[in-house]
Design a protein around this motif. Structure first.
Motif, PDB file in Angstrom:
ATOM      1  N   ILE A   1      40.931  61.973  49.414  1.00  0.00           N
ATOM      2  CA  ILE A   1      40.489  62.889  48.356  1.00  0.00           C
ATOM      3  C   ILE A   1      39.300  63.703  48.840  1.00  0.00           C
ATOM      4  O   ILE A   1      39.169  64.895  48.515  1.00  0.00           O
ATOM      5  N   HIS A   2      38.428  63.094  49.620  1.00  0.00           N
ATOM      6  CA  HIS A   2      37.280  63.818  50.184  1.00  0.00           C
ATOM      7  C   HIS A   2      37.758  64.964  51.078  1.00  0.00           C
ATOM      8  O   HIS A   2      37.216  66.073  51.048  1.00  0.00           O
ATOM      9  N   SER A   3      38.799  64.699  51.871  1.00  0.00           N
ATOM     10  CA  SER A   3      39.350  65.741  52.745  1.00  0.00           C
ATOM     11  C   SER A   3      39.925  66.893  51.926  1.00  0.00           C
ATOM     12  O   SER A   3      39.726  68.069  52.262  1.00  0.00           O
ATOM     13  N   ASP A   4      40.635  66.561  50.841  1.00  0.00           N
ATOM     14  CA  ASP A   4      41.192  67.609  49.975  1.00  0.00           C
ATOM     15  C   ASP A   4      40.071  68.404  49.302  1.00  0.00           C
ATOM     16  O   ASP A   4      40.163  69.636  49.176  1.00  0.00           O
TER      17      ASP A   4
ATOM     18  N   ARG B   1      30.793  55.400  42.864  1.00  0.00           N
ATOM     19  CA  ARG B   1      31.232  54.439  43.885  1.00  0.00           C
ATOM     20  C   ARG B   1      31.776  55.122  45.132  1.00  0.00           C
ATOM     21  O   ARG B   1      32.249  54.458  46.045  1.00  0.00           O
ATOM     22  N   GLY B   2      31.719  56.435  45.154  1.00  0.00           N
ATOM     23  CA  GLY B   2      32.175  57.168  46.329  1.00  0.00           C
ATOM     24  C   GLY B   2      33.533  57.821  46.120  1.00  0.00           C
ATOM     25  O   GLY B   2      34.242  57.540  45.145  1.00  0.00           O
ATOM     26  N   ILE B   3      33.892  58.697  47.051  1.00  0.00           N
ATOM     27  CA  ILE B   3      35.163  59.425  47.013  1.00  0.00           C
ATOM     28  C   ILE B   3      36.025  58.935  48.177  1.00  0.00           C
ATOM     29  O   ILE B   3      35.575  58.954  49.330  1.00  0.00           O
TER      30      ILE B   3
ATOM     31  N   ARG C   1      29.915  63.594  54.467  1.00  0.00           N
ATOM     32  CA  ARG C   1      30.409  62.276  54.082  1.00  0.00           C
ATOM     33  C   ARG C   1      29.302  61.486  53.400  1.00  0.00           C
ATOM     34  O   ARG C   1      29.560  60.614  52.584  1.00  0.00           O
ATOM     35  N   GLU C   2      28.037  61.811  53.739  1.00  0.00           N
ATOM     36  CA  GLU C   2      26.906  61.083  53.194  1.00  0.00           C
ATOM     37  C   GLU C   2      26.389  61.752  51.928  1.00  0.00           C
ATOM     38  O   GLU C   2      26.609  62.935  51.686  1.00  0.00           O
TER      39      GLU C   2
END
Length: 521
Positions: free
Chosen positions: A269-272, A263-265, A304-305
């Motif tokens: 959390i994506h930045s970390d 379902r995505g991050i 991001r994608e």
């Protein structure tokens, strides 16, 4: 170039340095009783005439298409420059320039030789080398230029600590640095190293969050009374784990199955995760080929994608087909016959506009984690490194056996010998001091035993006054004053027993969410 005091001096006259005298010990202790203790120092023996020759080294990669003039060349990693020097020694060991000399390298700009190299009248020479890439993709050419700087008399260290002659600071510092490099050469060629430390893969421990800790050892030169020593101690360093990148990402995010991420991050959390992955070296696993080539890349960014969303335009190699748009998922299927199992995970960017799905990447071993550890990781690492004296001594002895001073080709080449056992020194065990308490208690004084004593039936000598204090309960469940009241009664009784009689008996009690902002609440 002029010869002064048996050393080659390049350039003008040396700068004058203030002379100094080592402070003499005033005497020895007499209190307590004598004991013998082992130290993590190993006695060093130098040859009576040990001259080390110092050289500057410049390593350049020879490219068929060199970068535009004016653009600075990228700094080579120490692992690559060490591989270049190792290949130089292997290829030219029988050459008239190097034959019969032992070389050690500091990983940057300096080489030390046990015998003077035959580099010609100008005392410099350029060597040409070819090195096979670790991924098997081809060979790289390098140019190595070696220029003589001067020579160092290691015996000056014995003169210094024996106070036999005045030794300028620059002279003994140069000798100490050379010895450190000689001792570091062997482990640095076998294990991942940082400074004077190196780290072994045995006994790793998981710190959580996609980080492991490894034990290691640090060596350094130390002066003693009339002798030089090598100090060996244990060390620890955080490392990235080795394995499929998808598994490493799951460890960092604390998820068991990558399908939990479909379902995505979330953005934070994506930045970390991007910070965690940046700079990591990975190899690709989908380009097997006839030679089993596995190219390596450094992670620059995290998209991001997902592979299903990243698109690019592609034309056939012979321009026989019109340009068309593909997703990364489609390209992997058509070009490499690879179907992605986790097309929802973000890609790692390894070149500008070049994206790799994580499931096609493998994390290379021996990569140090240089970012700051979180509180949990730090606490776990402290527990990992804490050892009782006996266990620490055994670990150091294991490290000395691993380093193998007796069979070290570099120490032998420079005529250096190390005693294999810990150096023993005389010491005195002092009588523990008497601890005084308030005469209102049952015991007025006590002598500690084994560094500890009991506070039972004792009142502090000068009790403090606690006029203001409070209780903070970090619990997100429904408040229950029963256990809290019992805790406070026990605590207040302890205050009275130790002589603290000036305190507020009914402190305020505040409840807060342990996951919230405590300072704001």
């Amino acid at each position: 170039m002029s010869a002064m005091s048996g050393a080659i001096q390049i350039g003008g006259p040396p700068r004058s340095e203030p002379k100094y005298e080592l402070a003499r010990r005033s005497g020895t202790g007499t209190q307590g009783f004598p004991i013998t203790v082992r130290t993590n120092h190993f006695k060093l023996h130098l040859s009576a005439a040990t001259i080390v020759y110092q050289y500057d080294v410049t390593i350049e990669q020879v490219r068929d298409n060199p970068p535009p003039s004016g653009r600075p060349a990228r700094k080579m990693p120490a692992s690559l420059t060490r591989a270049v020097i190792a290949q130089l020694v292997k290829a030219y060991s029988s050459s008239p320039q190097i034959q019969g000399s032992t070389l050690v390298y500091d990983g940057s700009k300096v080489i030390y030789a046990s015998k003077r190299l035959n580099l010609g009248r100008e005392q410099n020479h350029t060597f040409d080398l070819e090195i096979t890439e670790t991924d098997g993709s081809g060979k790289s050419r390098f140019s190595v230029r070696i220029q003589e700087v001067g020579q160092i008399d290691l015996q000056c260290l014995d003169d210094l600590i024996g106070n036999r002659r005045y030794v300028p600071i620059s002279e003994w510092q140069a000798a100490a640095q050379a010895i450190d490099i000689i001792f570091h050469m062997s482990p640095a060629s076998k294990y991942p190293a940082q400074g004077n430390s190196f780290f072994v893969p045995d006994g790793e421990m998981d710190l959580g969050g996609g980080v492991h800790v490894r034990r290691g050892y640090v060596q350094s030169l130390r002066p003693g009374i009339n002798d030089m020593f090598i100090n060996v101690d244990v060390a620890a360093m955080a490392f990235y784990p080795t394995g499929p990148l998808v598994e490493i990402i799951c460890r960092f995010l604390n998820v068991r199955d990558p399908m939990e991420l479909r379902r995505g991050i979330p953005p934070k959390i994506h930045s970390d995760l991007k910070k965690y992955l940046k700079g990591l070296v990975v190899t690709v696993t989908h380009r097997g080929g006839a030679r089993g080539v596995r190219r390596s890349f450094k992670v620059l960014d995290l998209s991001r994608e997902s592979p299903d969303e990243i698109k690019f335009k592609m034309t056939s190699s012979d321009n026989s087909e019109p340009e068309r748009e593909l997703t990364v998922t489609q390209y992997c299927r058509e070009r490499y016959n690879v179907s992605l199992h986790f097309p929802f995970l973000p890609c790692v960017e390894v070149k500008r506009g070049a994206f790799l799905p994580p499931e096609l990447c493998h994390v290379e071993p021996n990569q140090m984690y240089r970012r700051k550890l979180n509180e949990t990781q730090t606490a776990t690492m402290i527990k990992f490194t804490c050892q009782k004296p006996h266990d620490r001594a055994k670990a150091i002895e294991d490290g000395v056996r691993l380093i193998s001073y007796r069979d070290n080709e570099y120490l032998e080449g420079f005529s250096i010998r190390v005693e294999p056992r810990m150096h023993q020194v005389k010491a005195r065990q002092l009588k523990p001091p008497t601890v005084l308490y308030n005469d209102k208690g049952r015991e007025r004084s006590i002598s500690p035993r084994d560094g500890a004593w009991n506070m039972r039936d004792k009142k502090v000598l000068s009790p403090a006054s606690i006029k203001s204090w409070g209780v903070l309960v970090l619990d997100n469940r429904r408040p229950n004053m029963g256990p809290i009241s019992g805790f406070l009664r026990t605590l207040l009784e302890s205050f009275k027993h130790t002589g603290l009689d000036q305190f507020m008996s009914r402190p305020p009690v505040h409840f807060a969410n342990p996951s919230g902002n405590i300072e704001r609440d």
